[in-house]
Write a protein that holds these residues in place. Structure first.
Motif, PDB file in Angstrom:
ATOM      1  N   LYS A 162      11.600 -20.124  25.633  1.00  0.00           N
ATOM      2  CA  LYS A 162      11.678 -21.268  26.552  1.00  0.00           C
ATOM      3  C   LYS A 162      13.101 -21.484  27.067  1.00  0.00           C
ATOM      4  CE  LYS A 162       7.707 -23.771  24.783  1.00  0.00           C
ATOM      5  NZ  LYS A 162       7.234 -25.036  24.175  1.00  0.00           N
ATOM      6  N   GLU A 163      13.964 -20.508  26.829  1.00  0.00           N
ATOM      7  CA  GLU A 163      15.332 -20.490  27.328  1.00  0.00           C
ATOM      8  C   GLU A 163      16.218 -21.600  26.780  1.00  0.00           C
ATOM      9  OE1 GLU A 163      14.906 -20.230  31.589  1.00  0.00           O
ATOM     10  OE2 GLU A 163      14.328 -18.116  31.456  1.00  0.00           O
ATOM     11  N   ILE A 164      15.969 -21.983  25.530  1.00  0.00           N
ATOM     12  CA  ILE A 164      16.888 -22.880  24.839  1.00  0.00           C
ATOM     13  C   ILE A 164      18.131 -22.055  24.503  1.00  0.00           C
ATOM     14  CG2 ILE A 164      17.265 -24.274  22.762  1.00  0.00           C
ATOM     15  CD1 ILE A 164      15.114 -25.489  24.529  1.00  0.00           C
ATOM     16  N   GLU A 165      19.308 -22.621  24.761  1.00  0.00           N
ATOM     17  CA  GLU A 165      20.552 -21.891  24.512  1.00  0.00           C
ATOM     18  C   GLU A 165      20.996 -22.056  23.062  1.00  0.00           C
ATOM     19  OE1 GLU A 165      25.237 -21.721  25.878  1.00  0.00           O
ATOM     20  OE2 GLU A 165      23.893 -23.109  26.902  1.00  0.00           O
ATOM     21  N   PHE A 166      21.080 -20.936  22.369  1.00  0.00           N
ATOM     22  CA  PHE A 166      21.618 -20.926  21.010  1.00  0.00           C
ATOM     23  C   PHE A 166      23.078 -20.538  21.076  1.00  0.00           C
ATOM     24  CE2 PHE A 166      17.241 -21.168  19.929  1.00  0.00           C
ATOM     25  CZ  PHE A 166      17.220 -21.799  18.696  1.00  0.00           C
ATOM     26  N   VAL A 167      23.919 -21.341  20.437  1.00  0.00           N
ATOM     27  CA  VAL A 167      25.362 -21.086  20.454  1.00  0.00           C
ATOM     28  C   VAL A 167      25.842 -20.459  19.155  1.00  0.00           C
ATOM     29  CG1 VAL A 167      25.850 -22.858  22.175  1.00  0.00           C
ATOM     30  CG2 VAL A 167      25.918 -23.454  19.749  1.00  0.00           C
ATOM     31  N   ALA A 193      21.914 -19.115   4.865  1.00  0.00           N
ATOM     32  CA  ALA A 193      22.934 -19.914   4.184  1.00  0.00           C
ATOM     33  C   ALA A 193      22.390 -20.291   2.809  1.00  0.00           C
ATOM     34  CB  ALA A 193      23.243 -21.159   5.008  1.00  0.00           C
ATOM     35  N   PRO A 194      23.241 -20.757   1.920  1.00  0.00           N
ATOM     36  CA  PRO A 194      22.755 -21.120   0.585  1.00  0.00           C
ATOM     37  C   PRO A 194      21.621 -22.151   0.602  1.00  0.00           C
ATOM     38  CG  PRO A 194      25.145 -21.068   0.607  1.00  0.00           C
ATOM     39  CD  PRO A 194      24.687 -20.891   2.030  1.00  0.00           C
ATOM     40  N   TYR A 195      21.573 -22.975   1.631  1.00  0.00           N
ATOM     41  CA  TYR A 195      20.555 -24.029   1.720  1.00  0.00           C
ATOM     42  C   TYR A 195      19.309 -23.620   2.512  1.00  0.00           C
ATOM     43  CZ  TYR A 195      23.150 -24.594   6.048  1.00  0.00           C
ATOM     44  OH  TYR A 195      23.799 -24.360   7.237  1.00  0.00           O
ATOM     45  N   GLY A 196      19.381 -22.484   3.265  1.00  0.00           N
ATOM     46  CA  GLY A 196      18.231 -22.043   4.051  1.00  0.00           C
ATOM     47  C   GLY A 196      18.645 -21.212   5.248  1.00  0.00           C
ATOM     48  N   THR A 197      17.759 -21.105   6.213  1.00  0.00           N
ATOM     49  CA  THR A 197      18.017 -20.355   7.447  1.00  0.00           C
ATOM     50  C   THR A 197      18.385 -21.352   8.536  1.00  0.00           C
ATOM     51  OG1 THR A 197      16.329 -18.777   6.760  1.00  0.00           O
ATOM     52  CG2 THR A 197      17.061 -18.650   9.045  1.00  0.00           C
ATOM     53  N   VAL A 198      19.417 -21.021   9.334  1.00  0.00           N
ATOM     54  CA  VAL A 198      19.935 -21.973  10.306  1.00  0.00           C
ATOM     55  C   VAL A 198      20.452 -21.257  11.547  1.00  0.00           C
ATOM     56  CG1 VAL A 198      22.238 -21.995   9.262  1.00  0.00           C
ATOM     57  CG2 VAL A 198      21.476 -23.978  10.594  1.00  0.00           C
ATOM     58  N   ALA A 199      20.324 -21.924  12.686  1.00  0.00           N
ATOM     59  CA  ALA A 199      20.945 -21.513  13.950  1.00  0.00           C
ATOM     60  C   ALA A 199      21.263 -22.791  14.715  1.00  0.00           C
ATOM     61  CB  ALA A 199      20.013 -20.622  14.761  1.00  0.00           C
ATOM     62  N   VAL A 200      22.239 -22.732  15.613  1.00  0.00           N
ATOM     63  CA  VAL A 200      22.660 -23.915  16.364  1.00  0.00           C
ATOM     64  C   VAL A 200      22.278 -23.751  17.825  1.00  0.00           C
ATOM     65  CG1 VAL A 200      24.621 -25.374  17.033  1.00  0.00           C
ATOM     66  CG2 VAL A 200      24.573 -24.317  14.768  1.00  0.00           C
ATOM     67  N   PHE A 201      21.631 -24.780  18.377  1.00  0.00           N
ATOM     68  CA  PHE A 201      21.255 -24.755  19.792  1.00  0.00           C
ATOM     69  C   PHE A 201      21.739 -26.015  20.494  1.00  0.00           C
ATOM     70  CE2 PHE A 201      17.666 -26.946  17.817  1.00  0.00           C
ATOM     71  CZ  PHE A 201      17.298 -27.913  18.737  1.00  0.00           C
ATOM     72  N   LYS A 202      21.714 -25.947  21.833  1.00  0.00           N
ATOM     73  CA  LYS A 202      22.094 -27.086  22.669  1.00  0.00           C
ATOM     74  C   LYS A 202      20.850 -27.726  23.255  1.00  0.00           C
ATOM     75  CE  LYS A 202      26.529 -25.451  24.498  1.00  0.00           C
ATOM     76  NZ  LYS A 202      27.237 -25.145  25.759  1.00  0.00           N
ATOM     77  N   ASP A 203      20.884 -29.057  23.356  1.00  0.00           N
ATOM     78  CA  ASP A 203      19.822 -29.726  24.104  1.00  0.00           C
ATOM     79  C   ASP A 203      20.184 -29.703  25.588  1.00  0.00           C
ATOM     80  OD1 ASP A 203      21.575 -31.889  24.611  1.00  0.00           O
ATOM     81  OD2 ASP A 203      20.565 -33.236  23.210  1.00  0.00           O
ATOM     82  N   LEU A 204      19.423 -30.369  26.413  1.00  0.00           N
ATOM     83  CA  LEU A 204      19.640 -30.282  27.855  1.00  0.00           C
ATOM     84  C   LEU A 204      20.984 -30.832  28.308  1.00  0.00           C
ATOM     85  CD1 LEU A 204      17.588 -32.939  29.829  1.00  0.00           C
ATOM     86  CD2 LEU A 204      18.044 -33.105  27.389  1.00  0.00           C
ATOM     87  N   TYR A 205      21.625 -31.670  27.494  1.00  0.00           N
ATOM     88  CA  TYR A 205      22.920 -32.230  27.874  1.00  0.00           C
ATOM     89  C   TYR A 205      24.087 -31.589  27.154  1.00  0.00           C
ATOM     90  CZ  TYR A 205      19.985 -35.777  30.022  1.00  0.00           C
ATOM     91  OH  TYR A 205      19.042 -36.411  30.782  1.00  0.00           O
ATOM     92  N   GLY A 206      23.796 -30.722  26.190  1.00  0.00           N
ATOM     93  CA  GLY A 206      24.863 -30.040  25.468  1.00  0.00           C
ATOM     94  C   GLY A 206      25.084 -30.518  24.045  1.00  0.00           C
ATOM     95  N   ASN A 207      24.336 -31.545  23.590  1.00  0.00           N
ATOM     96  CA  ASN A 207      24.431 -31.946  22.189  1.00  0.00           C
ATOM     97  C   ASN A 207      24.036 -30.766  21.317  1.00  0.00           C
ATOM     98  OD1 ASN A 207      24.989 -34.902  22.290  1.00  0.00           O
ATOM     99  ND2 ASN A 207      23.049 -34.914  23.396  1.00  0.00           N
TER     100      ASN A 207
END
Length: 140
Positions: free
Chosen positions: A97-102, A108-122
């Motif tokens: 759906k073309e969500i941007e992952f940064v 990680a020790p606590y689980g699986t993680v990735a960072v993405f941006k919402d439509l405004y950049g949060n």
């Protein structure tokens, strides 16, 4: 005593574009969209699919001094944390759906993680916490 955080306010530029993003791109459920004529604003609440916990109040910036915080409510650090029961299902759907992952997925020790941006950049963490993580036990 029992207390809970019901809503977290997220400052947005436009109600309708925010609703579109959260419901179409992230599959959130629109819980409420009520016009409040006395304040010329809307009470817009969304929630992740299957969630019964804290919701997000989409709050349109109503003052000039609020506008600079759209997309930067925490000064560029990850702001919200979206836990899932299937990281790779949701990650692949979000990429489609073309969500941007940064930040790409990592273990990680606590689980699986990735960072993405919402439509405004949060910045958001998409994560699947390990079963033995203390929070996993609270949200099951």
């Amino acid at each position: 005593m029992k207390q809970s955080i019901v809503h977290i306010a997220l400052v947005v530029k436009d109600y309708d574009e925010a609703i579109e993003f959260y419901t179409k791109k992230l599959n959130f459920t629109l819980i409420e969209d009520t016009y409040q004529p006395e304040q010329d604003k809307r009470w817009v609440v969304v929630s992740p699919p299957g969630s019964s916990g804290t919701t997000i109040l989409l709050a349109r910036a109503s003052k000039t001094e609020q506008e600079p915080f759209i997309g930067n409510q925490t000064g560029g650090r990850v702001f919200l944390f979206l836990n899932t029961d299937d990281f790779w299902r949701d990650y692949n759907e979000m990429v489609a759906k073309e969500i941007e992952f940064v930040r790409e997925p990592k273990e990680a020790p606590y689980g699986t993680v990735a960072v993405f941006k919402d439509l405004y950049g949060n910045l958001w963490d998409l994560l699947e916490l390990n079963e033995d993580h203390p929070i996993s036990k609270r949200i099951k």
